[in-house]
Structures are given as structure tokens and as C-alpha cells.
Design a protein around this motif. Structure first.
Motif: not given
Length: 612
Positions: A195-199, A217-220, A247-248, A272-273
């Protein structure tokens, strides 16, 4: 089994939410990068020992081939293969370069029907098994859900990440990934670039947007972990969290430019992390790089794909990732601006990448890596490290020992089956998000009503027509008037139609986008003209929620985050009161007049009582 997998996902999400760093590779990983040290060589080590250097280098590449058949492409596809690779069939491309993987696209004519895709997969695997080291392929495609998914109908096409983020359900994210993974495996695809993990914290982001689960970031992180578990443990399909290091927050598209992200290292750790940490904790097999520059992480000006401080120092050493690092497409402009196409593959390997995706000139790329080994710039030991990671991944996913031919009839039974479609309906219903209902128009009372459905329309999904047909099935007299990116004549036509109807529903798609000012201003002009008629209007953003920030003059607003048939059917059920809206914004909507002000906060979403 499903309960245990979900429990582990929830535990990962809570760990990340608590601010702790998950233990590196806490879940089982496909990523042992060092040879066996216990005396007896592993099967992977024995295989590597028998491989020539060209066979090893071939395993480091995954690319596309043209044609719906491995051995009998159309004349046009045979010509395209010959121009790109010097041979006419996909099977010959695999054999010539000892490829590690093949990626499917519609534009390369690989994806037509479950039966055809299954037959193509079997043919390509037969070629890989019949030459050189006889190592099966990892066949892959971009199946993120939402606006990035490649399987054609009758595949089960789930709403995208931001829609799932609006639904807030780890179970739904897991289920969508599990079902999608099973349909991929049914046609011989073992790898999804998801999946895209970008925020997504930049509303003007032209390349991520609704591909992200949201701005928190916690939702993502939680959603990313759920999808990793759903794809890998639930379906046995390997996936890649992307795009590292995140890349968000960019206004540039790395397909056409080299974006620069100005997060400090502390901001990177906070924003991002977390999703990448959660993916690693969930046992992610692969992480995909981004063609972006992040000066706080590497001040050389090199994109992350070519950055040893980012790929080796940050991803491997700090985050503890021991899996396969794959580059984003090496044909994208973001990775080609600073170095030539002969240098990019070599520099990516030196930085710490393992799998090189879609170089623009495969022959040049392969020979450049071979030349770098010959010159001593790269060592064969370094090549072996990446080959070992890749072969161990194939072994873990049941690919290395041979891939039996895919059963085309079974593929047809699995892909799009009724049970999958039923889950799609339930999940999509939970993603529709209502932001305003000031005029109390919704849910629509049962009445003999004329409804105009107008606005932006997808040629692939005919969202205007689908919504109009759905409303008609509930007894409304509907007119479908797609406008595309409307000119003044089309706007005038829509206004005249609105004046003759009881209700107008207007659909917008990325009307806020300031990178292409004029076309999107035309969408805004259409909505404002319809509102000025004084007739009841409902505006629905069928992609990015940011659209609605421009429409303060329309007191009824919803967001679907997608325009597939399933999304339009869910929207219909919300409009007519069959289901209540349940979505909550996974991003904040800024005020266009003052981007520092918030029009709708993160988490906003209305619901209402359903009519009896």
C-alpha cells in the motif's frame, strides 16, 4: 486465523500510537540477507552458487513486456517488444535477460480478462522455468485500490486508501487487501505494489492525494499494517510499502519532476516514519523508494532512490528493515535528472536497493551493472546480497520451488465472485462522508422528483451515468449530463437543465488543483453557476475532499473519495436513505482564502436518522 491476524495488526497500531518504535521485523520476514553460517548451505545459497553473474544480475530487474500472450502477441505488441528488447515475445524477454519479475499494465496489453491474465502468467512462468537458473518470476502489478488499480472487470475494485481512512476500520482495510490478494493470486500475480504508506499533509500534492490513508501518521500506520497483514498473511501475496522515506508533502510529481521535501529530521520521525515502522513490524516483504530529495536526511541532492544515507543508513540500519528494497520506476523523471540511465541502476544498488523496477533501457541497465562489477565499482558479493534477499522472498512466498500453471477456469470463479462483491458493498457503504446538510435535503424523501446529475465524468466508470441510473431505480426521474472540464457552453447547458429539475447533483474531481489552474477553475465555475440558480444543489467530491473547500455557497456537501461503480452505488444508497453516512474526514480541509485556516477539521463527518 483471521482474528489472530487482526489482533496482531491492532497491537502494531497501538504500539505505533504509543510512540514506541516497533521491534525491527517483529513479524516473520522474507528477508534474510546473509548466507547460512551453520555449515550446511541453504537452498538459496546452493542456487546462488550455481548462477552465473548475468543470471544473478537478471534477477535484480523487473519490467514490463508487451502482449496478452507470452508466446503469441499481436503484431503490434511483437513490434513493441522487438523495439524495446530485440525479441518479439514476452517469453523471449524473460529468457534473454533472466528477469526476476514482470509487471503487468493495461497499456502493455497484459490485462484483459481473468482467463487471459492467468494464461499469460503461466506462459511467462514456463519461460522462466525453462532457461538458465530456472527461477520462477515474481509477477506484479499496481493494485492499490481506488484510482490506482489494474485488474479489469469483473475484478472486485475496492475504494482507495483515503476512502478506507474515512471508514476508520482496520478490519475493512484488512479485508479489502485479503480479497484483492486472493484475486491477484488467482490470475498468477504474486506481488502487489501497495500500500501507499505516505502521509498526505499537503492538499496540493499532485501524485499522492487519495492514494494516502490520510494526514494523521497514526491512522496511516494502522491502516498500512492492516493491509500488509491482509495481503501477505491473508492472501499470500507479497506487497511493498511506498514511497520511502515519504512522498506525502510535495507539490511536485516525481513522474515529471524531482520533488524536494523540507521536513526536518524530527518532523520526518513524527510525520513520515510511523507508517513504515508499522509496515516493518507487520512483516512487510518489500519497501519501495521515492524519487524525492529530503535534505535533512541526505544533503547531497541525490534522490532517496540513490541515497545510501537514506536506504542503508536510515531504512536498514535505523529502522532495522532486512527485506527487499525496490526502486520506484527508473523511467520516472525524478530519478533521471541528475544522472544518466547508465548510472542510475548502479547508483541505486550502491545505495542499498535490491530490485530495479522498469529501467527505460533494460539492455543498457543490465550491461551497466555488469560493467560496474567488471570494473570493481560493484562487487559480486554485493550482487549476491540482493539476489539472496530476492530469492529468499520467492522462497517464502512459495515461488522458488516452482509455480504450477494457473487454472483459467478457477481464475474466472475467484475473480469478482459474489462473496467478494458483497464485502465490497459493505465496506464502500462505510466510506461515504457527509460534510454539510444545512438545508436538510438529505436523505431524499420518497417523492416523484426530477433530478439532474451533472459534472465531471470518468470515461472508464461513467460515474455520472451510474449515479443517475441508481437514483432512477429508486423512483426518481433522472437526467445524466456529463460536463467533463466544462466550457462556458456546457456550463450554460447545465444551468438550463438545473432550472428545469427539482434537484441537481454535481460531481467534482480535483477541482481544487492549482497545478492546472484553468481546467479546474472551470469545474468551480460550474458549481457556482448551479448554486446561483437558487434551485437545490448537492455537490459531491468524487476524488479529493479538498474540492469542497471552494463551495461555501452549496449547503449540501459529500465526499466519496472515488468514482468507481461501487462508490457511486454507495453514494446512491446514502442519498436515498438506504444507509446513513458513516465516514469521517481523514484529512483537514483548508480554507482556500486562507490556507492556514481550516474549513473542515480532521474527523468531521455527519450522519442522520434513516427514514422508517
Amino acid at each position: 486465523m483471521r482474528g489472530r491476524l487482526l489482533a496482531s495488526t491492532v497491537a502494531i497500531a497501538l504500539l505505533v500510537a504509543g510512540g514506541a518504535s516497533p521491534p525491527a521485523q517483529a513479524a516473520p520476514s522474507a528477508t534474510q540477507a546473509t548466507p547460512s553460517t551453520r555449515g550446511t548451505p541453504s537452498p538459496v545459497d546452493r542456487l546462488i552458487a550455481r548462477m552465473s553473474l548475468p543470471e544473478k544480475v537478471g534477477q535484480l530487474f523487473a519490467t514490463y513486456v508487451y502482449g496478452g500472450s507470452a508466446t503469441a502477441p499481436s503484431a503490434a505488441d511483437a513490434t513493441a517488444n522487438r523495439q524495446a528488447y530485440g525479441v518479439e515475445t514476452g517469453a523471449e524477454v524473460v529468457a534473454k535477460y533472466h528477469l526476476g519479475g514482470v509487471i503487468y499494465f493495461s497499456w502493455s496489453h497484459n490485462l484483459d480478462s481473468p482467463r487471459q491474465i492467468a494464461t499469460l502468467s503461466s506462459g511467462l512462468q514456463a519461460s522462466a522455468a525453462g532457461n538458465g537458473p530456472r527461477i520462477p518470476l515474481l509477477i506484479s502489478t499496481d493494485q492499490e485500490h481506488g484510482i490506482v488499480q489494474r485488474l479489469p472487470a469483473p475484478a472486485t475494485l475496492f475504494p482507495g486508501n483515503m476512502a478506507l481512512g474515512a471508514g476508520r476500520s482496520l478490519v475493512d482495510a484488512y479485508t479489502a487487501a485479503r480479497i484483492t490478494g486472493r484475486e491477484l493470486r488467482a490470475v498468477g500475480i504474486q506481488q502487489a505494489w501497495a500500500p501507499s504508506a505516505d502521509v498526505n499533509v499537503n492538499p496540493a500534492n499532485p501524485v499522492i492525494g487519495v492514494r494516502s490513508f490520510g494526514s494523521d501518521p497514526l491512522l496511516v500506520a494502522g491502516m498500512t499494517a492492516a493491509q500488509v497483514v491482509g495481503f501477505q498473511q491473508g492472501a499470500g501475496v507479497t506487497v511493498a510499502a511506498k514511497h520511502f522515506p515519504g512522498h506525502g508533502d510535495t507539490r511536485d510529481d516525481s513522474h515529471t519532476e524531482l520533488p524536494v521535501i523540507h521536513h526536518s529530521r524530527a518532523e520526518w520521525q513524527q510525520l513520515d516514519a510511523p507508517p513504515f515502522r508499522a509496515a516493518i513490524a507487520a512483516g512487510i516483504d518489500t519497501i519501495m523508494t521515492a524519487h524525492i530529495v529530503v535534505p535533512s536526511l541526505d544533503d547531497s541532492g541525490d534522490p532517496a532512490t540513490l541515497s545510501a544515507p537514506i536506504l542503508t543508513g536510515l531504512l536498514r540500519e535505523q529502522l532495522g528493515f532486512r527485506g527487499v528494497v525496490v526502486t520506484d520506476s527508473l523511467g520516472m523523471a525524478g530519478v533521471r535528472q541528475k544522472y544518466g540511465d547508465d548510472r542510475v541502476p548502479v547508483l541505486a544498488l550502491k545505495a542499498g536497493a535490491d530490485l530495479l523496477l522498469m529501467p527505460p533501457n533494460l539492455d543498457l541497465a543490465v550491461n551497466s551493472v555488469l560493467a560496474a562489477v567488471s570494473s570493481g565499482e560493484l562487487t559480486e558479493v554485493r550482487i549476491d546480497q540482493s539476489v539472496r534477499r530476492l530469492l529468499t522472498l520467492k522462497q517464502r512466498r512459495g515461488v522458488l520451488d516452482g509455480v504450477p500453471p494457473v487454472d483459467p477456469a478457477a481464475a474466472e470463479r475467484v475473480v469478482g465472485q459474489p462473496a467478494h462483491q458483497a464485502e465490497l458493498r459493505k465496506i464502500t457503504d462505510r466510506t461515504v462522508t457527509a460534510l454539510r446538510n444545512d438545508a436538510k435535503l438529505l436523505p431524499l424523501p420518497r417523492a416523484d422528483r426530477s433530478v439532474l446529475v451533472t459534472g465531471w465524468n470518468s470515461s472508464a466508470f461513467d460515474n455520472v451515468g451510474t449515479l443517475a441510473a441508481g437514483l432512477a431505480a429508486w423512483g426518481n426521474r433522472t437526467t445524466a449530463l456529463p460536463t467533463g472540464l466544462p466550457n462556458d457552453a456546457k456550463i450554460a447547458e447545465a444551468v438550463t437543465a438545473a432550472q428545469a429539475n427539482d434537484l441537481t447533483i454535481v460531481l467534482t474531481q480535483k477541482s481544487f488543483d492549482t497545478t492546472v489552474t484553468d481546467p479546474n477553475a472551470r469545474q468551480q465555475k460550474l458549481v457556482h453557476a448551479l448554486a446561483a440558480t437558487g434551485r437545490p444543489v448537492v455537490v459531491v467530491a468524487v476524488r479529493d475532499a479538498y474540492d469542497v473547500g471552494h463551495f461555501d455557497d452549496v449547503p449540501t456537501q459529500l465526499v466519496t473519495f472515488g468514482y468507481t461503480k461501487a462508490s457511486m452505488e454507495a453514494l446512491t444508497r446514502v442519498l436515498v436513505g438506504e444507509v446513513a453516512p458513516r465516514g469521517k474526514l481523514p484529512v483537514s480541509i483548508p480554507d482556500p482564502a486562507d490556507p492556514t485556516a481550516v474549513r473542515y477539521p480532521y474527523g468531521h463527518g455527519l450522519t442522520w436518522r434513516l427514514p422508517r
